[in-house]
Scaffold this motif. Structure first.
Motif, PDB file in Angstrom:
ATOM      1  N   GLY A 456       0.904  -1.193  -0.082  1.00 34.91           N
ATOM      2  CA  GLY A 456       0.103   0.036  -0.027  1.00 34.91           C
ATOM      3  C   GLY A 456       0.815   1.331   0.009  1.00 34.91           C
ATOM      4  N   SER A 457       0.838   1.890   1.220  1.00 41.70           N
ATOM      5  CA  SER A 457       1.640   3.180   1.073  1.00 41.70           C
ATOM      6  C   SER A 457       3.065   3.129   1.769  1.00 41.70           C
ATOM      7  N   ASN A 458       3.226   1.819   2.450  1.00 43.98           N
ATOM      8  CA  ASN A 458       4.524   1.571   2.926  1.00 43.98           C
ATOM      9  C   ASN A 458       5.536   1.018   2.070  1.00 43.98           C
ATOM     10  N   LYS A 459       5.938   2.147   0.875  1.00 45.84           N
ATOM     11  CA  LYS A 459       6.588   1.981  -0.150  1.00 45.84           C
ATOM     12  C   LYS A 459       8.142   1.317  -0.166  1.00 45.84           C
ATOM     13  N   THR A 460       8.677   1.797   1.258  1.00 48.71           N
ATOM     14  CA  THR A 460      10.013   1.264   1.543  1.00 48.71           C
ATOM     15  C   THR A 460       9.996  -0.189   1.941  1.00 48.71           C
ATOM     16  N   ARG A 461       8.888  -0.705   2.288  1.00 49.69           N
ATOM     17  CA  ARG A 461       8.435  -2.105   2.486  1.00 49.69           C
ATOM     18  C   ARG A 461       9.365  -2.550   3.697  1.00 49.69           C
ATOM     19  N   LEU A 462       9.477  -1.365   4.669  1.00 48.26           N
ATOM     20  CA  LEU A 462       9.992  -2.001   6.212  1.00 48.26           C
ATOM     21  C   LEU A 462       9.174  -2.672   6.684  1.00 48.26           C
ATOM     22  N   ASN A 463       9.662  -3.788   7.201  1.00 47.67           N
ATOM     23  CA  ASN A 463       8.908  -4.887   8.020  1.00 47.67           C
ATOM     24  C   ASN A 463       9.854  -4.840   9.264  1.00 47.67           C
ATOM     25  N   ASP A 464       9.524  -4.217  10.117  1.00 45.22           N
ATOM     26  CA  ASP A 464      10.394  -4.315  11.438  1.00 45.22           C
ATOM     27  C   ASP A 464       9.468  -4.437  12.774  1.00 45.22           C
TER      28      ASP A 464
END
Length: 536
Positions: A456-464
């Motif tokens: 969606g809008s988490n375009k850095t695809r950070l998964n922390d």
């Protein structure tokens, strides 16, 4: 420039004290009084009963001119409410649709289709609907429509973060709904103000109606036509519950090139520019027939970098390119100085946000970070997507900075907005210049950094998990002071892991023809087109 008038504020309520704490740059005191969490209080919407009935009796304004042509650089990817999270689309949605709440000029949530509400507990909210409100197809808005619309938001990836906290929606009667959240949620009313939670007819949702072909809402304007690549046409909703707009016909004209927008305004071919070309601002300010508005905004702009792809999965490399970019030069070249440098991973205008631990412009430190990454410049070449002229100018400065300071070769790739949004949403890119505009820090964090917003809008695809936990804690913490402390902890943690390269907070700049009255703009850049009129 005439000082803008303030709308009435949201009346006293329990959780708005926490939500209002997060309002952005330039926002005013919300006027909300904090009460102990869980205490029940029924709140009447300002102007909701007799006042709202009076509003609907006549159109605003008396001028014979009843058209408005707005020039914009970016074409919306969709005119639906649930299949995008683009600013260009929000401009249209705010004219054609409404939710239970709307965002006011000072960013506090104001009741819209909700007439009153009762906070039963930390997780239970009961909303009474305005009666007699009609969709554009003539159907009356009922509680079943609210339930179906909020459920649609929750299941739509592009806007699901604005429905994530809703556990269930229960129809009590035709004009009453009960929302139960999955825990205390300090930003519920802000979420309900987002276009993703706009109310649509339940029967059309169930039947699979194509809302991109025929949008149907309750807003002050109705959809007429979308001429792809050229314009979007709207007409006044004469049955609008808030009173029919004075301007009867509005056309959004797509003009990607900045100087062409300027010349169109000067020639009288358009009446307003949304994205004013920064290099033309002084010229427009000197024109006696044009009014310009230049105000600080909450729009945070950055180089988005895909953390799932090498070399951006290396934190030292991310910090190296952050420290290597001359952000002052970016602001001067891209914006002609109409913005402020940002070093924090969150907009510095929100309470609790700090720059502690964030890289700043330091070419020598950038070299140290690159050495620590174990990478050589030759293996770190990448492409940056730029979807408009301003981003392209910023990209050129970044390209020069990285070559000069780190020896890294960067290519710039021009792309239209819709394609850029599609590619970056699914992670099909290396880097891109983008941004995000929010009315509060919680909405910003949920949209930009929470793992639930990936695709969606988490375009850095950070998964922390640690970052997710901080954001969830902000959402659940109702005490304003404690909430700010958690925001500070989150801010420091994000600065340390440096998931992207912040560039600037951009001013909201608009220009319009003299004679257009009633213009108001919020710090997010939101406008209230239905309140405009032409002077005689």
């Amino acid at each position: 420039m005439t000082k803008k008038l303030m709308r009435g504020l949201v009346p006293v309520m329990v959780l708005s004290a926490a939500a209002a704490l997060f309002t952005g740059c330039g926002s005013k005191d919300s006027g909300a009084d904090a009460k102990p969490a869980g205490e029940t209080k029924e709140t009447e919407a300002a102007g909701s009963t007799a006042a709202s009935e009076d509003k609907g009796t006549e159109s605003k304004g008396t001028s014979s001119k009843d058209t408005l042509i707005i020039a914009t650089a970016n074409e919306t990817p969709s005119v639906t409410t649930n299949l995008h999270n683009a600013t260009a689309g929000d401009y249209i949605n705010q004219m054609t649709h409404e939710g239970l709440f709307t965002s006011s000029v000072d960013l506090t949530p104001q009741p819209a289709l909700a007439e009153s509400y009762e906070i039963v507990s930390d997780t239970e909210w009961v909303f009474k609907l305005r009666q007699g409100v009609k969709f554009h197809n003539g159907q009356e808005v009922k509680a079943a429509d609210v339930k179906a619309s909020l459920e649609l938001c929750k299941e739509s990836p592009q806007v699901s973060q604005y429905g994530d906290a809703v556990e269930s929606v229960e129809v009590i009667d035709d004009y009453t709904v009960k929302i139960t959240t999955n825990g205390p949620h300090s930003g519920l009313l802000t979420d309900l103000s987002h276009h993703g939670n706009a109310i649509l007819p339940a029967d059309l949702i169930a039947s699979g109606h194509d809302f991109n072909k025929e949008p149907i809402g309750t807003g002050p304007y109705k959809f007429v036509a979308w001429n792809k690549g050229e314009s979007i046409e709207l007409e006044a909703n004469e049955d609008y519950w808030g009173g029919a707009p004075a301007i009867k016909h509005v056309t959004w004209k797509i003009i990607p090139e900045g100087s062409s927008r300027t010349m169109a305004l000067e020639a009288g071919e358009v009446d307003m520019i949304i994205e004013v070309e920064s290099t033309d601002l002084s010229r427009l300010q000197d024109n006696p027939d044009i009014v310009t508005v230049n105000e600080p905004g909450t729009g945070h702009n950055w180089v988005m970098i895909n953390n799932e792809k090498a070399p951006f999965d290396n934190v030292d490399f991310r910090r190296a390119i952050d420290a290597a970019v001359d952000k002052n030069a970016v602001v001067q070249v891209a914006l002609n100085g109409q913005g402020s440098v940002s070093d924090s991973m969150l907009p510095e205008c929100f309470p609790g946000v700090v720059t502690d631990g964030a890289p700043t412009y330091d070419p020598e430190k950038a070299k140290e970070y690159l050495a620590a990454s174990g990478l050589s410049p030759a293996e770190c070449t990448f492409s940056i997507i730029c979807s408009d002229d301003t981003k392209l100018r910023a990209g050129q400065v970044i390209q020069s900075s990285l070559k000069e300071n780190l020896g890294i070769d960067v290519t710039l790739e021009s792309m239209d907005l819709a394609t850029y949004l599609d590619k970056t949403a699914v992670g099909d890119y290396q880097a891109a210049i983008g941004g995000y505009t929010s009315s509060d820090v919680l909405a910003h964090c949920m949209g930009v950094y929470h793992s639930k917003s990936i695709d969606g809008s988490n375009k850095t695809r950070l998964n922390d998990p640690e970052i997710d936990a901080f954001i969830d804690k902000i959402k659940a913490t109702l005490d304003p002071e404690e909430n700010v402390k958690i925001v500070t902890e989150l801010s420091k943690s994000l600065n340390e892991i440096c998931p992207q390269v912040p560039l600037y907070l951009k001013n909201n700049v608009r220009a319009y023809a003299k004679g257009l009255e009633g213009f108001t703009m919020s710090p997010t850049g939101g406008m209230y087109i239905h309140e405009l009129s032409w002077s005689e």
